[in-house]
Design a protein around this motif. Structure first.
Motif, PDB file in Angstrom:
ATOM      1  N   THR A 110       0.833  -1.204   0.000  1.00 37.54           N
ATOM      2  CA  THR A 110       0.000   0.000   0.000  1.00 37.54           C
ATOM      3  C   THR A 110       0.867   1.253   0.000  1.00 37.54           C
ATOM      4  OG1 THR A 110      -1.449  -1.272   1.435  1.00 37.54           O
ATOM      5  CG2 THR A 110      -2.007   1.019   1.098  1.00 37.54           C
ATOM      6  N   GLY A 111       1.853   1.254   0.887  1.00 39.17           N
ATOM      7  CA  GLY A 111       2.729   2.416   0.969  1.00 39.17           C
ATOM      8  C   GLY A 111       3.471   2.666  -0.326  1.00 39.17           C
ATOM      9  N   HIS A 114       1.412   4.154  -3.142  1.00 41.96           N
ATOM     10  CA  HIS A 114       1.105   5.576  -3.009  1.00 41.96           C
ATOM     11  C   HIS A 114       2.358   6.413  -2.831  1.00 41.96           C
ATOM     12  CE1 HIS A 114      -2.764   3.698  -2.112  1.00 41.96           C
ATOM     13  NE2 HIS A 114      -3.271   4.784  -2.637  1.00 41.96           N
ATOM     14  N   ARG A 116       4.685   6.483  -0.708  1.00 41.37           N
ATOM     15  CA  ARG A 116       5.034   7.014   0.604  1.00 41.37           C
ATOM     16  C   ARG A 116       6.412   6.470   0.982  1.00 41.37           C
ATOM     17  NH1 ARG A 116       1.792  10.531   0.173  1.00 41.37           N
ATOM     18  NH2 ARG A 116      -0.374   9.978  -0.053  1.00 41.37           N
ATOM     19  N   LEU A 121       6.700   3.032   7.687  1.00 39.15           N
ATOM     20  CA  LEU A 121       5.707   1.986   7.903  1.00 39.15           C
ATOM     21  C   LEU A 121       6.245   0.843   8.742  1.00 39.15           C
ATOM     22  CD1 LEU A 121       4.110   1.798   4.396  1.00 39.15           C
ATOM     23  CD2 LEU A 121       3.189   2.788   6.464  1.00 39.15           C
ATOM     24  N   GLU A 123       7.466   0.662  11.589  1.00 36.87           N
ATOM     25  CA  GLU A 123       7.033   0.571  12.978  1.00 36.87           C
ATOM     26  C   GLU A 123       5.558   0.218  13.100  1.00 36.87           C
ATOM     27  OE1 GLU A 123       6.542   5.061  14.420  1.00 36.87           O
ATOM     28  OE2 GLU A 123       8.476   4.559  13.541  1.00 36.87           O
ATOM     29  N   ARG A 124       4.860   0.326  12.002  1.00 34.05           N
ATOM     30  CA  ARG A 124       3.470  -0.101  12.031  1.00 34.05           C
ATOM     31  C   ARG A 124       3.328  -1.602  11.774  1.00 34.05           C
ATOM     32  NH1 ARG A 124      -0.721   3.402  11.069  1.00 34.05           N
ATOM     33  NH2 ARG A 124      -0.199   5.590  11.134  1.00 34.05           N
ATOM     34  N   ILE A 174      -5.831  -3.906  -2.801  1.00 28.21           N
ATOM     35  CA  ILE A 174      -4.897  -4.522  -1.857  1.00 28.21           C
ATOM     36  C   ILE A 174      -5.573  -5.620  -1.042  1.00 28.21           C
ATOM     37  CG2 ILE A 174      -5.357  -2.725  -0.141  1.00 28.21           C
ATOM     38  CD1 ILE A 174      -2.021  -4.524  -0.710  1.00 28.21           C
ATOM     39  N   GLU A 175      -6.863  -5.482  -0.819  1.00 25.48           N
ATOM     40  CA  GLU A 175      -7.570  -6.509  -0.050  1.00 25.48           C
ATOM     41  C   GLU A 175      -7.620  -7.827  -0.811  1.00 25.48           C
ATOM     42  OE1 GLU A 175      -9.022  -6.841   3.001  1.00 25.48           O
ATOM     43  OE2 GLU A 175      -7.826  -5.084   3.436  1.00 25.48           O
ATOM     44  N   ILE A 176      -7.727  -7.730  -2.126  1.00 20.06           N
ATOM     45  CA  ILE A 176      -7.751  -8.957  -2.920  1.00 20.06           C
ATOM     46  C   ILE A 176      -6.386  -9.612  -2.878  1.00 20.06           C
ATOM     47  CG2 ILE A 176      -8.096  -9.876  -5.242  1.00 20.06           C
ATOM     48  CD1 ILE A 176     -10.168  -7.723  -5.659  1.00 20.06           C
ATOM     49  N   ARG A 178      -4.213  -9.302  -0.505  1.00 25.77           N
ATOM     50  CA  ARG A 178      -4.032  -9.835   0.834  1.00 25.77           C
ATOM     51  C   ARG A 178      -4.760 -11.177   0.986  1.00 25.77           C
ATOM     52  NH1 ARG A 178      -3.757  -6.795   5.709  1.00 25.77           N
ATOM     53  NH2 ARG A 178      -4.679  -5.011   4.694  1.00 25.77           N
ATOM     54  N   ASN A 179      -5.989 -11.214   0.513  1.00 22.28           N
ATOM     55  CA  ASN A 179      -6.761 -12.436   0.696  1.00 22.28           C
ATOM     56  C   ASN A 179      -6.283 -13.571  -0.193  1.00 22.28           C
ATOM     57  OD1 ASN A 179      -8.966 -12.046   2.743  1.00 22.28           O
ATOM     58  ND2 ASN A 179      -9.163 -10.179   1.532  1.00 22.28           N
ATOM     59  N   GLU A 230     -17.680  -4.237  -5.854  1.00 27.15           N
ATOM     60  CA  GLU A 230     -17.453  -4.555  -7.264  1.00 27.15           C
ATOM     61  C   GLU A 230     -16.779  -5.909  -7.471  1.00 27.15           C
ATOM     62  OE1 GLU A 230     -13.945  -1.705  -6.365  1.00 27.15           O
ATOM     63  OE2 GLU A 230     -15.879  -2.235  -5.508  1.00 27.15           O
ATOM     64  N   LEU A 231     -16.571  -6.629  -6.344  1.00 23.90           N
ATOM     65  CA  LEU A 231     -15.911  -7.926  -6.444  1.00 23.90           C
ATOM     66  C   LEU A 231     -16.832  -8.921  -7.154  1.00 23.90           C
ATOM     67  CD1 LEU A 231     -13.284  -9.303  -5.374  1.00 23.90           C
ATOM     68  CD2 LEU A 231     -14.665 -10.151  -3.506  1.00 23.90           C
TER      69      LEU A 231
ATOM     70  N   TYR B  83      -3.927   3.008   8.531  1.00 22.48           N
ATOM     71  CA  TYR B  83      -3.067   3.357   7.411  1.00 22.48           C
ATOM     72  C   TYR B  83      -3.710   2.997   6.081  1.00 22.48           C
ATOM     73  CZ  TYR B  83       1.067   4.129   4.672  1.00 22.48           C
ATOM     74  OH  TYR B  83       1.940   4.617   3.751  1.00 22.48           O
ATOM     75  N   GLN B  84      -4.273   1.805   6.075  1.00 21.16           N
ATOM     76  CA  GLN B  84      -4.881   1.361   4.827  1.00 21.16           C
ATOM     77  C   GLN B  84      -6.021   2.280   4.421  1.00 21.16           C
ATOM     78  OE1 GLN B  84      -6.482  -2.537   4.978  1.00 21.16           O
ATOM     79  NE2 GLN B  84      -7.038  -2.439   2.821  1.00 21.16           N
ATOM     80  N   GLU B  87      -4.736   5.459   2.980  1.00 20.75           N
ATOM     81  CA  GLU B  87      -4.179   5.350   1.643  1.00 20.75           C
ATOM     82  C   GLU B  87      -5.246   5.050   0.595  1.00 20.75           C
ATOM     83  OE1 GLU B  87      -1.472   6.325   0.717  1.00 20.75           O
ATOM     84  OE2 GLU B  87      -0.425   6.511   2.625  1.00 20.75           O
ATOM     85  N   LEU B 124     -13.828  -2.937  -0.066  1.00 23.53           N
ATOM     86  CA  LEU B 124     -13.227  -4.234   0.194  1.00 23.53           C
ATOM     87  C   LEU B 124     -12.426  -4.271   1.493  1.00 23.53           C
ATOM     88  CD1 LEU B 124     -12.080  -5.125  -3.395  1.00 23.53           C
ATOM     89  CD2 LEU B 124     -13.991  -6.062  -2.141  1.00 23.53           C
TER      90      LEU B 124
END
Lengths: 363, 262, 123
Positions: A110-111, A114, A116, A121, A123-124, A174-176, A178-179, A230-231, B83-84, B87, B124
């Protein structure tokens, strides 16, 4: 027979974990916690279980800081276990961290997408998903570089290979991503415990039950959460892990489900899930998606019931011996404990005492 | 007081009297209108202030509920989605449009919230875990933001009204209309009236003088004529020739008299 | 004074707040990132490390420079850090609204608008 040689390598780790398990908060502890008036009281109540870890917190710390410290304890205990383990147990523990790694990688993707500064990140990132080469990934400035370094530097490479290209990282949500990774991870983990010769016996039984449950839970959640987005159904189907109690008939029905009733129908073959859906009133098509507000009367959402089930299974694991699966169970219990404490302190901090009992305690 | 206020520098004529009278009338209507406007605005203002106070308190509660729903999300997701979310934000789904409301000629903006259809950056988010909580959290926060937008309208109206009322009150109260223009005009009218009266009196006196003089002249002329007649009679008695000529002069004298009296 | 042109383009909300507040408000859908190279966000996350000057700058940006913001939401405890700017900002647009945050409940005593209200009624 399986117990004959287990203790040679895994006995110490298992012993330690059983010790850890005894330090988990009990129902008595929780009822004390819910009586607290301030976060400081909560801190005090947690004192015996968490000791030094909470000492550095300022008076009345924010709940996130509290949760952070509790996670620190979990992490340090887990690292100790990792350091003590060898052979297949070590490999098993490594598998446990992959789930967190996926989250960390998703964060970095993600970072990077974009543009960044991904160093911020780090530390996150979840400390359990930390691996030595993680900072290396921050060098990548574009998604292709990141993709290549993920492939080279991380243990997650097999999960990327074959199912995700670097263009996919760019284009897919990003969720897709990730999954998809998580699905591959679960399948791989499942395969690992099924086929590894050291795990034949209790580990295989326990872990396949737990992982199947995890797979089903993800499939159900993904389906429920994809309504109104929209999935597409094809994409959705690709995210279902290809094992589990629901696989293959239930998964197929899930992939065709268009609404909550469809999902309820798809899972009705498995009595546990059916009772969950009945409990939250989804199978009748009435009610919202559980939980607060217009949810069912006892305030439990479907996710709560899943967590509850997971905790019960984890508790049950401790009745077995000669298996590293207890580590998995302990981690899940510990995570739930952290969530519980966070929830309780959140309720106290925000003066929402009426819902303070909405946590899951199994001991 | 009248001395301090002074009067307009006008010639005391009937025309300017008319002018002043209409000016006074205008000033008085204007003043009462402004006063009414200020009263209407102030009424509105007080109402808004009261509602702001209420809304701010309500906001405290609403935001607390919203924050709590976020706590539920972190419970369900078991992690940090901040964060997500930051972004993934691209297009504002929740927007406001401003419309105007007219309160006694002051345009107060009123924000109205609406959601842009088809924009959903977080559809999502939480797909694998916690999606339902996130969905609920979004609704809770959307309701909270609606309250905030309502409050923002009130607050903007408050700021604008505050400003406008200050201006209007300045005009009503800062001795411009009530204490300067109206007395000044009244003064001027008084002055013009008195000047006009004075003129009238002077004129009357002048005319009186004129007519008095005329009478004296007439009397003298009459006496002369009388004397002349007597003389003529005496002459007629003696010779009796010229009598018609002074008769005509007398007629002219009569006409002059008429003229003066008008 | 409030001509239509000054606010008809103002459609967005902006927020300066701590992570939780921003996350929640973004979930509600107020987040907007402008297109193009100098992509501008309409939100700022303030944590313990954020400099006051940064907050100040964001506040100026949202209130003065950007013309598409109708309402600026700011956490009260953050407004405290730049209280001077907030108090001296008196324009009706954008409306600056102080909101509570999770860890800092709302205190009407500090609100710059409520302060004005009270002053007006001589309380």
């Amino acid at each position: 027979m399986e117990g004959l040689f287990f203790n040679v390598n895994g006995g110490f780790v298992e012993g330690i974990v059983r010790g850890y398990r005894n330090s988990l908060l009990t129902g008595q502890n929780y009822s004390n916690l819910t009586q607290c008036e301030t976060i400081d009281d909560v801190k005090l109540q947690l004192g015996p279980a968490y000791g030094d870890f909470l000492a550095s917190l300022p008076p009345n710390p924010p709940t996130s800081a509290l949760a952070g410290k509790m996670t620190d304890k979990l992490v340090s205990e887990f690292r100790y276990l990792v350091a003590q383990s060898v052979g297949s147990t070590a490999k098993f523990l490594e598998y446990l961290t992959y789930g967190y790694m996926i989250d960390n990688i998703a964060l970095l993707i993600t970072g990077t997408l974009h543009e960044r500064d991904t160093r911020e990140l780090l530390e996150r990132c979840h400390p359990l998903g930390w691996f030595e080469t993680l900072p290396v990934l921050c060098v990548a400035t574009n998604i292709e570089e990141l993709y290549n370094s993920v492939l080279i530097e991380t243990p997650l490479a097999p999960y990327f290979k074959g199912s995700l290209s670097h263009q996919d990282l760019d284009e897919l949500n990003i969720e897709i991503v990730r999954n998809t990774l998580y699905k591959n991870y679960l399948e791989d983990f499942h395969n690992f415990v099924q086929t590894h010769p050291d795990f034949s016996g209790p580990t295989q039984e326990i872990m396949s039950e737990i992982l199947q449950f995890e797979a089903d839970r993800r499939a159900i959640n993904i389906t429920l959460n994809s309504f109104g987005t929209e999935l597409s159904k094809q994409e959705r189907r690709k995210l279902y892990p290809e094992f589990g109690n629901l696989y293959p008939e239930g998964s197929l029905m899930l992939s065709r489900a268009e609404d909550v009733e469809g999902v309820a129908l798809a899972v009705s073959a498995v009595s546990d899930y059916k009772s969950f859906f009945d409990a939250v009133g989804l199978s009748q098509g009435g009610g919202g998606l559980g939980g607060m507000g217009g949810g069912p009367a006892d305030g439990k959402s479907l996710e709560d019931l899943f967590y509850q089930k997971e905790m019960e299974m984890s508790k049950f694991v401790f009745t077995r011996q000669f298996t590293p699966a207890v580590v998995y169970a302990w981690m899940k219990l510990k995570e739930q404990e952290i969530r519980n404490v966070t929830w309780i302190s959140e309720c106290i901090a925000q003066n929402q005492k009426e819902r303070i009992g909405n946590f899951i305690s199994v001991f | 007081m009248s001395g301090a206020v002074g009067r307009e520098p006008v010639f005391p004529t009937r025309q300017s009297l008319g002018l002043m009278k209409s000016k006074l009338k205008g000033a008085e209507t204007g003043h009462s209108l402004l006063k009414r406007k200020s009263e209407a605005l102030t009424k509105r203002f007080r109402e808004i202030t009261r509602r702001i106070d209420e809304a701010k308190r309500k906001m405290g509660r609403v935001m607390q509920i919203a924050a709590f729903s976020l706590a539920e999300v972190s419970y369900a997701v078991g992690g940090d989605i901040g964060y997500q979310v930051q972004e993934s934000a691209k297009q504002a789904r929740f927007r406001v449009r401003a419309k105007q409301e007219n309160v006694s000629g002051v345009f107060l903006p009123q924000f109205e919230s609406y959601t842009q259809d088809g924009v959903n950056d977080f559809a999502l988010t939480g797909l694998g875990k916690g999606g339902q909580q996130i969905q609920r959290c979004r609704e809770t926060y959307a309701r909270a933001v609606e309250t905030l937008v309502e409050l923002a309208s009130l607050q903007t109206a408050f700021l604008i009204l505050d400003e406008v009322i200050k201006v209007v009150n300045r005009r009503v109260l800062t001795k411009s209309s009530e204490h300067v223009i109206i007395p000044r005009t009244e003064n001027t009218i008084k002055y013009i009236n008195s000047e006009l009266d004075e003129l009238d009196r002077e004129e009357f006196y002048r005319l009186k003088k004129v007519s008095g003089k005329k009478q004296r002249d007439n009397a003298a002329a009459d006496a002369e004529i009388l004397a002349a007649r007597k003389k003529a009679e005496a002459e007629e008695a003696a010779g009796g020739v010229v009598a018609a000529e002074p008769e005509t002069a007398d007629i002219l004298g009569e006409q002059e008299d008429n003229d003066v009296i008008f | 004074m409030a001509s239509a042109a000054t606010y008809k383009d103002r459609q967005l909300l902006a927020v300066i707040g701590d992570e939780d507040s921003v996350t929640g408000l973004l979930l509600a859908g107020i987040g907007h990132v402008t297109e193009g190279a100098d992509a501008q966000r309409n939100f700022l996350v303030v944590d313990a490390k954020t400099e006051t000057s940064q907050i100040e700058q964001a506040f100026q940006n949202f209130t003065q420079e950007r013309k598409d913001i109708a309402v600026l939401l700011i956490n009260q405890h953050i407004a405290e850090r730049i209280r001077h700017s907030v108090d001296s900002f008196a324009d009706p647009f954008p409306a600056v609204l102080e909101i509570p945050s999770k860890d800092h409940p709302y205190d009407p005593e500090k609100d710059s608008v409520l302060k004005r209200v009270r002053r007006l009624f001589g309380e």
